[in-house]
Structure formats: C-alpha cells, structure tokens
Design an enzyme around this catalytic site. Structure first.
Site, PDB file in Angstrom:
ATOM      1  N   ASP A   1       0.800  -1.217   0.000  1.00 25.78           N
ATOM      2  CA  ASP A   1       0.000   0.000   0.000  1.00 25.78           C
ATOM      3  C   ASP A   1       0.845   1.286   0.000  1.00 25.78           C
ATOM      4  O   ASP A   1       1.488   1.606   0.997  1.00 25.78           O
ATOM      5  CB  ASP A   1      -0.942  -0.004   1.227  1.00 25.78           C
TER       6      ASP A   1
ATOM      7  N   LYS B   1      -8.174  -1.634   3.512  1.00 24.03           N
ATOM      8  CA  LYS B   1      -7.557  -0.312   3.702  1.00 24.03           C
ATOM      9  C   LYS B   1      -7.497   0.016   5.190  1.00 24.03           C
ATOM     10  O   LYS B   1      -6.510   0.569   5.677  1.00 24.03           O
ATOM     11  CB  LYS B   1      -8.396   0.714   2.943  1.00 24.03           C
TER      12      LYS B   1
ATOM     13  N   LYS C   1      -8.585  14.271  -2.923  1.00 23.86           N
ATOM     14  CA  LYS C   1      -8.975  13.647  -1.657  1.00 23.86           C
ATOM     15  C   LYS C   1      -8.933  14.625  -0.496  1.00 23.86           C
ATOM     16  O   LYS C   1      -8.059  15.461  -0.396  1.00 23.86           O
ATOM     17  CB  LYS C   1      -8.043  12.463  -1.373  1.00 23.86           C
TER      18      LYS C   1
ATOM     19  N   LYS D   1       2.581   1.963   3.297  1.00 26.93           N
ATOM     20  CA  LYS D   1       1.798   2.158   4.530  1.00 26.93           C
ATOM     21  C   LYS D   1       1.969   1.027   5.519  1.00 26.93           C
ATOM     22  O   LYS D   1       2.051   1.247   6.719  1.00 26.93           O
ATOM     23  CB  LYS D   1       0.311   2.206   4.157  1.00 26.93           C
TER      24      LYS D   1
END
Ligand code: NAD
Length: 522
Positions: free
Chosen positions: A311, A360, A401, A478
C-alpha cells in the site's frame, strides 16, 4: 543530456582505501556498528556492548534497460505516472492560469530530495541529489507497460482520471493513445461489485493458464523492448483480504498447487506476484490487501526473487507516521487518532464496499504501533491509543482527496492537546512519485550483493543478494511487509534514514548523523 538526467549518473567518487571501483562495480568494505543489549541474570541490570560487523557490498554500476509493468495501468495512478514521465522525458511544458509550467519530479524522494554528502573545507554542508549517491535508474529511461481489466487506452484513461491539467493532457494525448493495456485476470469476488462494468479486457481460461499467460506477458515485454530487467507493480484496485488457508496458500508448493487446482482463494494480485517471482521480476504491491501470502513469500525466497509491499504511503498515513513519531518522541501521549477520508475517484468507489474498505482499514491501522511500542514510559504493555479510520465515497471531489485527522494527546500534568489537520490533494499526484521511488529503489537492490567477513573465515564467503522481502521500501509503503522476525518500522524519518545510510554504505561512507562534532569540538 544534463548531468543527472540519465540512468547511472553519480555526483561524486569516494576517495578511500575501503572503496574500489572496478569491473563494472563499486565494492566497499563497511564496518556496521551495533549495540548488543543483554540483561544480567543476577542483578537484572542492562548491559550494552558495542559491536562491529564487517560487511562488503558490491553494486553493479550498469543499470541497463529497465521496464516497469503496472497492473491497473489504466487507473488514475497508472495513467498519471505514465503521462508525467512522458512529459519529463520530452520536456513537455504546458500553459496554466499562472503561466508556463515545466514538468518535474516533485514528491519523489529519489528525484527531488537531497542527501548530505559531507562538509567542505569551510565546514559547510555539501548536498547531492538522492539518486546520485549510487548509480540508479532514471525514470526518463524506463519503458512502461502493463495490464488492465479495462481496455481503454492510456490517453483516454488519463482523460477519464481527470487528474492532470487539460493543456498537459492535450500535449501528451497522441503518444499515450497508442498504449493499450494487456488483458488481465479478473476474479469478481476480490474487488467491489461496482467495478464490473470496467471488466472488458479479461483473460479467459483456468488459473494455471492465467499464470502462464502473465509469465509470457512479462517475457515478451522484456524481449520486445530489449530490456535487462522488468519490475512489476500492483496499482490496481484494492482487493479484499485472501483467507490464509493451510494447504492452500501457506507454503510455496501449496500455493503453486492451489493455482494448478484453480482454488478460489488465490487472488489476482497473488497470481501476479507468483508470475513475477517465477520470472525473476521484482514485484511490489501498492495496494493494501495481503497479496504476499506466506506461500508467495516462501516462493520468492526460494527463487531469490524480490517482493515488496503493501500500500503506497501517500498522504494521511505519511503525515501520521511523522506526527505520531514527533509526539511520542516528545514525551507526549497520543490517546486518540481519528481519521476521515472523502474521495471521489474510482479507488474511492471501490473502497465503498465493506470488504475492500476493510483491507484499507487494516493497512492504515498499524502505522503507529512501532512508536507506541518504543515508549514504555507513556504506554503500559499492550496499551494503545484509540485509532479510528473512516473512508467515504463522495463522487464530486473526484481525485482531490480530503483527509481530516484529529490527534488528542495527553500532555503535562494530565492536560490535553488536540491537533486537527485538514488536507486536500490530488491523490494520484501523491501516489505517482511513490511508484517512481519504489521502482528506483527496487531496481537498485537487484544490482547489489553483500557478504559478511570475519577473521575466522577459512574460505571467502559467497556474495549474496539482500533478503527477498525488500523492507528497505518501507518509506513508500503504509504497511511494510518485512522478512520473518524483522521489526516493522513505520516512523518516516527512520525509514528515510535507512535508505540514505544503506546507499552510503554501498559506497563505503559512514552513516549520516547530526552530531556536528566538527563544529563543536574545535
Ligand atoms: P483506479 O481505480 O483509478 O485504478 C485501478 C485500475 O485497476 C483500474 O483501471 C481498474 O480497471 C484496474 N484493475 C482492477 N482490477 C484489476 C486486475 N485484476 N488486473 C488489472 N487491472 C485491474 O485506482 P487508483 O487511484 O489508480 O489507485 C490504485 C490503487 O492504489 C488502489 O488500490 C489504491 O487503494 C492504491 N493506493 C492509492 C493511493 C493514492 O492514490 N494516493 C495511495 C495508496 C494506495
């Protein structure tokens, strides 16, 4: 070409008896200093023992021709990074309300940040571009290709993404419209049902046939473009987690058998990982799902192929891995971290389904664990701040975003400190430079071997590549996947320092530290 605009350019040569430039390689002798800590059984006191390990590193200097194959090439990230590299390569500028905009690589730590090399004779710092410490691939030289379950060409895909300014789109469109993604593997169970209408470019046949086709695709791309190496990166939709099932994906052999048997729990992304591993092509997972199941990692180790994930760490999580580190290292105790995201791109649409959101949520959740675990003055064993993650699909914000974060921390004498952050940004302009950094760092690691020397060596130890799981990519990810029994580091400054100092070690330079003794002790 200007210095630095080609693969393999370096900013300096090292003048040291411990560094040799020969036979197409840089070889360094390097003393790695660590401190081994033990506890005295009787008194219970900690004992710290400085130790040195003698490493040798060998870095091949010729980068060769390198390709990057993106899975999900027609997505927002895939089309944005392809268009941006083309603009950089050809020096394509475009008109904006404020005037002419030149292309750049801002946001890429390799391409747009510097490393302190040392001090000059006046004790002034000398900095060099990060990508010129050791020979690295330049993104302008990379050949890009890939797969997508949607047949749209990359020119149209860039328009659909609505990320890049329209004048830039116009200038690169003709060159991008001839680029067409290869048909891909589509197992509807793994991504949101709302993606189904995109799936018009899919491979038919069995899982085993899919695996063989992907392997052929990698080989043919390599051959057709005269490439020395191909790196494969997943930037396709977030999948749901795959169940880890004994006998299915827990070992390398079981995973290969499960593919042969067409087992339903082998995801498309794991199939891509296996195809890449078997082709010796490094594979990086830019999405949160558990693509690198235990069987895939074992296969990579067995084949001595590289894998990395998970990620892309682009916006909110990057800030979190800075802020949490700051707070905890300042002796301040985060009690609650609450994160909201609104996004309106196709990624957001896919993440509006519960199973994909869950992937996520997991990858965003573990990011403060190492900082919390490092400070037992603030946190008792097992204690953890509240950490909540919300993602909502809001079509009208598109790729721009919104990330809203609140950090509530306990400060001196029971006081509370609340920090609130509101961040707006084009998601794909954050992710694209990470694709470039992951590509560059991964490519470098394919050219480096090492060995550990000791006075007791009767025969010369063998040169070997680094471990198959590239934890050195953690800065860009991530939820870093690391080798078994290796600590996960999320703190951003530590992750950057690791890349910087490992690259310095490859050319025999000591790690950078901030002691500045040369200024204090004279
Ligand atoms: P996107 O939806 O625009 O693009 C994904 C593409 O993948 C689509 O074109 C889709 O058709 C394709 N696809 C889906 N399944 C496929 C398959 N099995 N094989 C080949 N192609 C397939 O999404 P995006 O904004 O480009 O993001 C891509 C991924 O990166 C997402 O999983 C997202 O969560 C992850 N990510 C993005 C960011 C960021 O943009 N800042 C940060 C972290 C992670």
């Amino acid at each position: 070409a200007a210095p630095g605009s080609v693969s393999g350019a370096t900013a300096f040569k090292v003048d040291s008896p411990y560094v040799r430039y020969a036979d197409g390689a840089i070889e360094s002798d390097y003393m790695y200093d660590t401190t081994i800590v033990s506890r005295d059984a009787e008194t219970g006191q900690l004992k710290a023992k400085p130790t040195k390990v003698h490493y040798q590193f060998q870095t091949k200097t010729s980068v060769g021709r390198v390709g990057l194959m993106l899975v999900g090439w027609g997505g927002n990230n895939g089309s944005t990074v392809t268009a941006a590299i083309l603009a950089n390569k050809q020096g394509i500028s475009w008109e904006t309300r404020k005037g002419t905009q030149e292309p750049n690589y801002f946001g890429s730590v390799m391409m747009a940040s510097t490393v302190k090399l040392g001090v000059d004779e006046n004790l002034r710092d000398v900095y060099v571009p990060f990508n010129e410490v050791v020979p690295m691939a330049h993104p302008n030289d990379v050949v890009i290709g890939g797969w997508d379950i949607n047949s749209m060409n990359i020119g149209e895909a860039m328009r659909r993404a609505q990320v890049l300014p329209v004048d830039l789109q116009r200038r690169v469109y003709d060159e991008l419209k001839v680029l067409k993604p290869l048909p891909s593997v589509y197992y509807p169970d793994f991504i949101a049902a709302n993606q189904e209408e995109r799936a018009d470019n899919v491979l038919r046949g069995t899982k085993q046939e899919h695996l063989e086709q992907l392997r052929r695709d990698i080989r043919e791309f390599k051959q057709a473009n005269g490439l020395d190496r191909v790196i494969v990166m997943w930037t396709a939709n977030t999948e749901r987690y795959a169940d880890i099932i004994a006998g299915v994906n827990d070992t390398a052999d079981n995973l290969l058998q499960a593919i042969a048997d067409g087992h339903a729990e082998v995801s498309p992304s794991t199939l891509f990982a296996v195809a890449s591993i078997l082709e010796g092509a490094p594979f990086v997972n830019g999405s949160p799902q558990n693509t690198l199941v235990p069987g895939a990692i074992e296969l990579a180790e067995r084949e001595r192929s590289f894998v990395g994930g998970d990620d892309f760490k682009s916006g909110q999580t990057k800030i979190k891995s800075v802020l949490a580190e700051f707070l905890v290292n300042a002796g301040i105790k985060p009690l609650a971290i609450t994160s909201y995201n609104h996004l309106g791109n196709n990624d957001g649409r896919n993440l509006s389904a519960p199973a994909q959101f869950r992937s996520k949520e997991i990858s965003k959740s573990s990011v403060v664990d190492d900082m919390v675990g490092s400070n037992n003055l603030l946190y008792k064993k097992g204690e953890h701040p509240d950490h909540t993650i919300v993602i909502k699909y809001v079509p009208s914000v598109g790729d721009s975003k919104r990330a809203l974060d609140e950090y509530v921390s306990e400060i001196f004498m029971g006081g509370l400190n609340t920090i609130s952050i509101y961040n707006t940004c084009e998601d794909s302009l954050l992710a694209s430079p990470l694709i470039i950094d992951l590509f560059m760092m991964t490519e470098l690691m394919t050219r480096v071997t090492y060995r550990v020397k000791s006075d007791a060596d009767a025969v010369e130890p063998q040169w070997q590549p680094f471990h198959s799981v590239l934890s050195i990519l953690s800065y860009m990810l991530k939820a870093p996947v690391v080798a078994p029994n290796t600590p996960v580091v999320n703190a951003l400054a530590k992750q950057r320092m690791a890349m910087e100092n490992i690259m310095r070690a490859f050319v025999g330079l000591p790690p950078n530290n901030e002691m500045l003794l040369e200024h204090k002790a004279f």
